[in-house]
Write a protein that holds these residues in place. Structure first.
Motif, short mmCIF file in Angstrom:
data_model
loop_
_atom_site.label_atom_id
_atom_site.label_comp_id
_atom_site.label_asym_id
_atom_site.label_seq_id
_atom_site.Cartn_x
_atom_site.Cartn_y
_atom_site.Cartn_z
N PHE A 276 0.66 -5.93 -6.12
CA PHE A 276 1.08 -4.76 -5.35
C PHE A 276 2.42 -5.05 -4.70
O PHE A 276 2.59 -6.05 -4.02
CB PHE A 276 0.01 -4.49 -4.28
CG PHE A 276 0.15 -3.19 -3.56
CD1 PHE A 276 -0.42 -2.03 -4.06
CD2 PHE A 276 0.86 -3.11 -2.38
CE1 PHE A 276 -0.29 -0.83 -3.39
CE2 PHE A 276 0.99 -1.92 -1.71
CZ PHE A 276 0.42 -0.77 -2.21
N ARG B 119 -3.98 8.32 -1.50
CA ARG B 119 -4.42 8.31 -0.10
C ARG B 119 -4.85 6.90 0.30
O ARG B 119 -4.60 6.45 1.42
CB ARG B 119 -5.59 9.27 0.09
CG ARG B 119 -5.23 10.74 -0.05
CD ARG B 119 -6.50 11.57 -0.11
NE ARG B 119 -6.27 12.99 0.00
CZ ARG B 119 -6.33 13.68 1.14
NH1 ARG B 119 -6.62 13.05 2.26
NH2 ARG B 119 -6.10 14.97 1.17
N LEU B 120 -5.54 6.23 -0.62
CA LEU B 120 -5.96 4.85 -0.33
C LEU B 120 -4.75 3.93 -0.23
O LEU B 120 -4.66 3.09 0.66
CB LEU B 120 -6.90 4.36 -1.43
CG LEU B 120 -8.17 5.16 -1.68
CD1 LEU B 120 -8.94 4.58 -2.86
CD2 LEU B 120 -9.04 5.18 -0.45
N VAL B 121 -3.83 4.10 -1.17
CA VAL B 121 -2.63 3.26 -1.18
C VAL B 121 -1.81 3.47 0.10
O VAL B 121 -1.39 2.51 0.76
CB VAL B 121 -1.78 3.58 -2.42
CG1 VAL B 121 -0.40 2.94 -2.31
CG2 VAL B 121 -2.49 3.11 -3.68
N HIS C 12 -3.45 1.97 3.08
CA HIS C 12 -3.25 0.52 3.04
C HIS C 12 -1.86 0.16 3.57
O HIS C 12 -1.70 -0.78 4.36
CB HIS C 12 -3.42 0.06 1.59
CG HIS C 12 -3.18 -1.39 1.38
ND1 HIS C 12 -4.07 -2.37 1.74
CD2 HIS C 12 -2.13 -2.04 0.84
CE1 HIS C 12 -3.59 -3.55 1.43
NE2 HIS C 12 -2.41 -3.39 0.88
N ARG D 114 -0.40 -1.79 7.04
CA ARG D 114 0.54 -2.92 6.99
C ARG D 114 1.80 -2.62 7.81
O ARG D 114 2.76 -3.39 7.76
CB ARG D 114 0.94 -3.20 5.54
CG ARG D 114 -0.19 -3.71 4.68
CD ARG D 114 -0.54 -5.15 5.06
NE ARG D 114 -1.46 -5.74 4.12
CZ ARG D 114 -2.79 -5.59 4.16
NH1 ARG D 114 -3.33 -4.84 5.09
NH2 ARG D 114 -3.56 -6.18 3.27
#
Lengths: 269, 301
Positions: A164, A227-229, A232, A236
């Motif tokens: 990623f 949405r998850l990315v 995440h 961060r």
């Protein structure tokens, strides 16, 4: 106090300091650490010629000063944490498989090249070939995570197989070139020829971009996975706008000269 | 013991070791999350006939879900870890993946994990892709409204099934009212579900039957119509209706707490007794004594 190396003499030519990782100094005294040799130009030189050593090895290594000319900090590391309080040189965290690296300033080219695990955070800008394959290599990042809060240069994520990469600012040309899989997110703008030669994987941008003619438009939709990315990334500390979570994205498939299984997701206007 | 003149029978509920999972279903809005959750928990009243027991644990607000959409937490229980994996694949695949706009996530932290999305991904016929975030892999399966996101692995853990209360009333109306109140109170406990229709079951069963092929049959001891013919009727003369509430929970304290709240909420006029079903203590791993749940209850006499 964690082990701290403070730059007292700036090298005139690049210092290749692959030794600068916490595991290399485990169980060593300050004198022993000062005597560890690094490559200075084409000569071996003791670390103490450039750095003042303080503290005890405890799994975290703090590097103070502008170490722009110090290459390979954290390269090959498997555990522990490296904190660079200024700028870092090329090949930061290259081939690392575990642990964390945090750079408060900018980082040079080849950050995290061919890494397979662990995480790198650059609060400033990163250079070219972030998370890429080495020249002549076919596979870049195999795992792990790279977060850049500023901009990044050309060819980021080249040959990436998994892992990623996220850039809060803009990226240069050939983002995700020859990607095999994995995810590259650029919250800013992409340069030219994004995803050229990509086989699989995802490239995401929150801005429009002109893609190569070998990419095919698929649809405009609201990807739940984004949405998850984005969640995440926000965790961060990246500034993902709330409206981008539920926004519509154009999905392009490519690269048609390869398996056409890759995707580029671009925020719809 | 008495609560508001309702007799609490000095007996125990016999509960069983099970395996449990918690699934979080999200969707574009609560309506569709609920639709998927209802579908997934349908035909899941008893492991005897349905292979699993399931229910909706609670509605989960969008602020608490991984994708920021409204969700429903579903608990699913079976008698074995392997069986639970199979039921999850079946029910997530047939009831959640099929439901518009949904996504499905693991919501149980456990050392034991079973593969769910990792099996369902093959529906993508090679077009599936995944995202690995914080060591959790999410599969993206292309479907006709976009993509179905499902987590690769789901946590499972040893659980407790078959906690129960038997409500014995004079007639249907007060017994039903007591059951509804008890079920509502029990649902406030995290980690439990009441798998029967709206939490209440009328066809309580005993083990075995006079017919060889039938493994469970009507609980004649609690059937009012059989008072005169059953060999060991448990019904006082004034009781004309019995309803049961079965509780499955992720652990024993949750089941006990649900029973405690149910005991406290059920008593009312027209309800004569609260009892519990057991098999003499010979089958289940857990015995939940009603007297232990209500230490402050008034002693008779």
């Amino acid at each position: 106090m964690s082990l701290t190396l403070t730059l007292h003499t700036e090298p005139e030519v690049p210092l290749e300091a692959e030794a600068l990782k916490p595991e290399r100094f485990e169980g060593m005294t300050a004198a022993q650490i000062s005597a560890v040799t690094v490559l200075y130009g084409n000569q071996q030189a003791p670390l103490g010629d450039f750095f003042r050593v303080a503290g005890q090895p405890d799994g975290e290594l703090c590097i103070r000063g502008d170490v722009t000319r110090v290459k390979m900090i954290g390269a090959g590391m498997t555990r522990g944490r490296v904190v660079v309080e200024g700028n870092a040189g090329m090949h930061l965290g290259a081939a690392m498989s575990g642990g964390e690296i945090f750079v408060a300033g900018n980082a040079g080219d080849w950050v995290g090249a061919e890494m397979s695990g662990g995480s790198i955070v650059v609060k400033g800008n990163a250079g070219h070939l972030l998370g890429s394959a080495a020249r002549g290599g076919r596979v870049g990042v195999r795992g792990g995570e790279i977060i850049v809060h500023g901009n990044a240069g050309n060819e980021i994520g080249s040959g990436m197989r998994r892992g990623f990469i996220a850039v809060a600012g803009d990226s240069g040309d050939f983002t995700g070139v020859n990607m095999l899989a994995g995810t590259v997110v650029v919250l800013g703008r992409l340069g030219w020829r994004t995803g050229a030669g990509m086989k699989r994987g995802s490239i995401v941008s929150c801005h429009p971009a002109e893609l190569l003619p070998t990419f095919s438009y698929a649809c405009t939709y609201r990807p739940v996975s984004l949405r998850l990315v984005f969640g995440h990334l926000r965790a961060r500390g990246l500034p993902v706008a709330q409206e981008h979570f539920a926004a519509r994205y154009h999905r392009w498939s490519g690269d048609g000269i390869e398996s056409n299984r890759g995707e580029v997701l671009l925020l719809a206007a | 013991m008495l609560i508001d003149d309702v007799v609490i029978v000095d007996t125990f509920a016999e509960a069983f070791a099970m395996w449990g999972a918690r699934v979080l279903i999200t969707a574009e809005n609560e309506k569709w999350a609920l639709a998927a959750a209802r579908s997934m928990t349908g035909f899941a009243t008893s492991v005897i006939g349905c292979k699993c027991e399931a229910g909706i644990e609670r509605a989960v607000p969008a602020t608490e879900t991984p994708d920021g959409r409204p969700g429903m937490a579903v608990l699913l229980f079976t008698t074995s870890e392997d069986g639970l994996a199979k039921r999850l694949v079946e029910r997530v695949g047939q009831c959640v993946m099929t439901c518009p706009t949904t996504a499905c996530y693991n919501a149980l932290a456990s050392e034991s994990m079973v593969v769910v999305g990792g099996s369902l991904r093959y529906f993508g016929d090679g077009f599936q892709a995944s995202k690995l975030l914080d060591s959790r892999r999410f599969w993206r399966v292309p479907v006709m409204d976009g993509e179905f996101v499902v987590e690769e692995r789901f946590g499972v853990q040893p659980a407790v099934g078959g906690g129960n209360l038997l409500l014995l009333g004079e007639d249907v109306a007060p017994t039903l009212a007591a059951a509804e109140a008890a079920a509502a109170a029990m649902r406030t406990v995290p980690g439990v579900i009441l798998p029967f229709p709206d939490g209440v079951v009328r066809s309580g069963s005993k083990v075995g039957s006079r017919y060889k092929s039938v493994i469970a049959s009507t609980n004649d001891a609690y059937c009012p119509t059989l008072r005169a013919v059953a060999t060991a009727s448990q019904l006082p003369d004034e009781v004309g209706c019995v309803l049961e509430i079965v509780i499955d929970g992720l652990d024993l304290p949750a089941v006990e707490e649900a029973m405690r709240r149910g005991l406290a909420a059920a008593p009312r006029s027209g309800l004569r007794q609260i009892s519990a079903g057991n098999y003499g203590g010979n089958l289940g791993q857990y015995k939940i004594a009603l007297r232990d749940l209500l230490p402050g209850a008034r002693r008779e006499g």
